[in-house]
Design an enzyme around this catalytic site. Structure first.
Site: not given
Ligand code: BGP
Length: 486
Positions: A387, A194
């Site tokens: 993701e 990201e």
């Molecule tokens: C993205 C990241 C992940 C993951 C996801 C969900 O930005 O790449 O690391 O954490 O977000 O976010 P969160 O864990 O804050 O719900």
């Protein structure tokens, strides 16, 4: 009749990040990582956590305090879920589902504890040889992220981190060791998780502390320029050391629609897309800064400094696949007072036609199909959904069940749209569900916000048995993989 692409093999897998899962933060010769410094008081309630996450994600005081405190009580990323010591057990559970590809990140400070070390830390290299060999034993392909936000904190202390072009030299050393020592065990390489996070979460993206810089945007985009150069160098070094193994790019996708059919809202949607998403992929997949970004830079008072050879390097080091995280969608409008709601890394504008998760993220499976078509049409490169998943409060019942029907519904609808995108002709390599196993969430730093199809019995303070349990979604995903998502 649609060419029968729906049965083209899409690899179904799962994703984690080392900083959110591994723990063992001083084991195996590991140095301190920037993500080891993020603080959570486990006694905080949901409101206090949200307030901290949204309004003060990281501060100079937090940074100084964390460097003095090597305990784990208030630093969830130092504990993770203990994956570093449990990975065999966890991979065996993933293999039971038939996982076809596993995404995790490599911890730079396990390989070079201080980032500027002359020689790699052999214990750290060996850990990843063992981890990826275990994946292979289970027939899984490996999708390795080189930097999932965390870098050796020494690079920040001694060199000012991403602000300093010298970091490119240390990154080249890191990437060369990864390719030389892990090249046979990794199928897909991703230099930056990201990469667009920097604008929305400066500490995560480029290790800048909010409030520290006079013109934060200027510093952010200069740091990003150095990351773009690193991405291009990874492609060049990869061509030499791991020919045939693709090196890719990744953004956090902030899918958006015009809030109304007003032309102004349509223009707003185009610019939101350009400035928060396409810019980053354009640089890494097309190899040059797009013309439209100059208007945006001008509005922010940003002037990125290029040096001799930078333009040629970006043009030569374009990526071989594009990946993205997808959780939610939002709307774009220039109207005042439009209702807002949360999303991954950002606060977006609310779409009245969509339901939201318990964290306010708007649930939009069709938005994933839209995104797949948009990105494929723009770059015509193979795609990985790196993701996707649902963060939710899960309950472990007395008899150790987790009836996460809500997660099954979320995943099922998103997989359906992926299959439709494949029928639209989009070349999709893989889908790696986020948080295949419960890990520490990235924004709130909690275990409460669970994504996994495997439950981990740990709370926000790291208390619990640490035992793993198969959720109902575990069995659903097993079938999904067996039927190639049908
Ligand atoms: C993205 C990241 C992940 C993951 C996801 C969900 O930005 O790449 O690391 O954490 O977000 O976010 P969160 O864990 O804050 O719900």
């Amino acid at each position: 009749m649609i060419k029968n692409v729906s049965d083209k093999k899409i690899l179904f897998g799962g994703a984690i990040a080392c900083s959110q899962a591994d723990g063992g933060f001083r084991d195996g010769g590991k140095g301190i990582s920037t993500q080891d410094l993020r603080y959570l008081n486990p006694s905080w309630n949901a409101e206090e956590i949200e307030e901290k996450h949204q309004n003060n994600p990281f501060s100079r005081e937090e940074y100084e305090d964390a460097l003095k405190d090597m305990s784990t009580d208030f630093y969830p990323f130092r504990r993770g879920i203990g994956f570093y010591h449990h990975y065999k057990e966890d991979l065996a559970l993933m293999a039971e589902m038939g996982l076809e590809i596993f995404r995790t990140s490599i911890c730079w400070s396990r390989i070079f504890p201080n980032g500027d070390d002359e020689r790699p830390n052999e214990e750290g290299v060996q850990y990843y040889i063992d981890l990826f060999t275990e994946c292979r034993k289970h027939g899984m392909k490996v999708f390795a992220t080189m930097i999932h936000y965390d870098i050796p904190v020494n690079l920040v202390i001694k060199y000012n981190g991403w602000k300093n072009r010298e970091i490119i030299k240390f990154f080249e050393r890191y990437v060369t060791v990864l390719f030389e020592r892990l090249g046979d065990l990794v199928d897909y390489w991703l230099p930056f998780n990201e990469i667009n996070a920097a604008k929305f979460s400066p500490w995560d993206g480029v290790c800048l502390i909010p409030g520290d810089e006079e013109n934060m945007d200027q510093e952010i985009f200069q740091c990003l320029h150095h990351q773009f150069l690193c991405s291009a160098r990874a492609v060049q070094i990869g061509r030499r050391l791991v020919p045939g193994k693709p090196v890719g790019a990744m953004i956090a996708r902030f899918a958006t629609y015009p809030a109304t059919c007003r032309p102004e809202d349509n223009l707003q949607a185009i610019q939101d897309d350009q400035y928060s998403n396409w810019f980053y992929l354009d640089v890494m997949a097309r190899g040059y800064y797009p013309e439209y970004i100059q208007r945006y830079f001008h509005s922010l008072g940003v002037e990125v400094k290029f040096e001799e050879g930078d333009k040629e390097l970006l043009a030569d080091g374009t990526v071989q696949f594009v990946s993205f995280s997808y959780y939610f969608s939002q709307v774009s409008t220039n109207a005042e007072g439009w209702e807002k709601t949360a999303g991954n890394l950002i606060i977006g504008k609310k779409n009245p036609y969509l339901k939201t998760s318990e964290w306010g993220w708007q649930i939009d499976p069709i938005g994933l199909r839209v995104t797949l078509n948009q990105i494929y049409d723009r770059y015509h490169l193979p795609l990985i959904i790196a993701e996707n998943g649902l963060g939710a409060y899960d309950t472990l019942t007395e008899d150790n069940h987790i009836n996460d029907v809500y997660r099954i519904a979320y995943l099922k609808e998103h997989v359906k749209e992926i299959k439709k995108a494949a029928e639209d002709g989009v070349d999709i390599i893989a889908y790696t569900m986020w948080g295949i196993i419960d890990i520490v969430s990235c924004g709130p730093l909690t275990m409460d916000k669970r994504y996994g199809v495997i439950y981990v019995d740990l709370d926000n303070g790291g208390k619990g048995t640490g035992k793993r349990y198969r959720k109902d979604s575990f069995y659903w995903y097993k079938k999904c993989i067996e039927t190639n998502g049908n």
